[in-house]
Design a protein around this motif. Structure first.
Motif, PDB file in Angstrom:
ATOM      1  N   GLU A  58      -9.376   2.457   3.854  1.00  0.00           N
ATOM      2  CA  GLU A  58     -10.120   2.258   2.606  1.00  0.00           C
ATOM      3  C   GLU A  58      -9.292   1.517   1.561  1.00  0.00           C
ATOM      4  O   GLU A  58      -9.832   0.751   0.755  1.00  0.00           O
ATOM      5  N   ARG A  59      -7.983   1.702   1.590  1.00  0.00           N
ATOM      6  CA  ARG A  59      -7.120   1.000   0.633  1.00  0.00           C
ATOM      7  C   ARG A  59      -6.831  -0.430   1.073  1.00  0.00           C
ATOM      8  O   ARG A  59      -6.647  -1.319   0.240  1.00  0.00           O
ATOM      9  N   ASN A  66     -15.835   1.010   3.053  1.00  0.00           N
ATOM     10  CA  ASN A  66     -16.206   0.241   1.850  1.00  0.00           C
ATOM     11  C   ASN A  66     -17.321  -0.771   2.139  1.00  0.00           C
ATOM     12  O   ASN A  66     -17.302  -1.892   1.656  1.00  0.00           O
ATOM     13  N   LEU A  68       0.811  -1.216   0.000  1.00  0.00           N
ATOM     14  CA  LEU A  68       0.000   0.000   0.000  1.00  0.00           C
ATOM     15  C   LEU A  68       0.847   1.270   0.000  1.00  0.00           C
ATOM     16  O   LEU A  68       0.419   2.301  -0.512  1.00  0.00           O
TER      17      LEU A  68
END
Length: 173
Positions: free
Chosen positions: A163-164, A113, A59
């Motif tokens: 979120e990632r 999400n 990430l």
């Protein structure tokens, strides 16, 4: 007088040895069998094969962060971007959102999400976002800004990290 003290000490020693021997000589008959599996044990595999440092480095790739370091025996990793912030990822197969709420103050329910999540300020500075993976399993994104004057950015950055990471997590059971 000295003889009485030595005699009392000898009796005390004999009593200790006798209690140790009788405590170790009892036997239980039957056949040994493995312990039964509990819900917490089955959820211990919620992150099977996932390593916090591998995910965090994936990430953070190309963003100037140092390599991730696993600083504890847990599946927890932290990486520093000099002059900016420290990002951490914890994959906890034992504690869920309920435990997060119990150990943090000012917890805010949210969604990442579509998954249940919670957000809280870290008392020492920074912000944590915990994402539900199972009833007793969570992934946690933590951000601590290098400069205290930028602490207001910790929660937006922790949320962005969460979120990632969320699409890379196992689906809720």
């Amino acid at each position: 007088m000295e003889k009485q003290a030595r005699t009392a000490g000898a009796f005390a020693g004999i009593a200790c040895i006798a209690s140790l021997l009788t405590g170790c000589t009892s036997m239980v008959t039957g056949t040994a069998s493995p312990a039964t599996t509990t819900n917490a044990t089955t959820e211990a595999d919620a992150f099977a094969g996932l390593k916090a440092c591998q995910l965090l480095e994936q990430l953070n790739a190309g963003q100037g962060f140092n390599p991730g370091e696993n600083k504890t025996r847990r599946n927890e990793c932290g990486a520093l971007k000099p002059g900016f912030a420290s990002y951490s990822l914890v994959l906890d197969p034992v504690q869920g959102l309920e435990e997060f709420a119990a150990t943090n103050t000012g917890v805010v329910n949210t969604s990442i999400n579509g998954r249940d999540a919670m957000q809280a300020d870290i008392p020492t500075g920074g912000c944590a976002v915990a994402i539900k993976v199972a009833e007793h399993a969570r992934a946690m994104a933590l951000v601590t800004m290098v400069r205290a004057s930028e602490d207001a950015q910790a929660c937006p950055n922790a949320r962005a990290l969460a979120e990632r990471v969320e699409p890379l997590l196992p689906k809720t059971r």
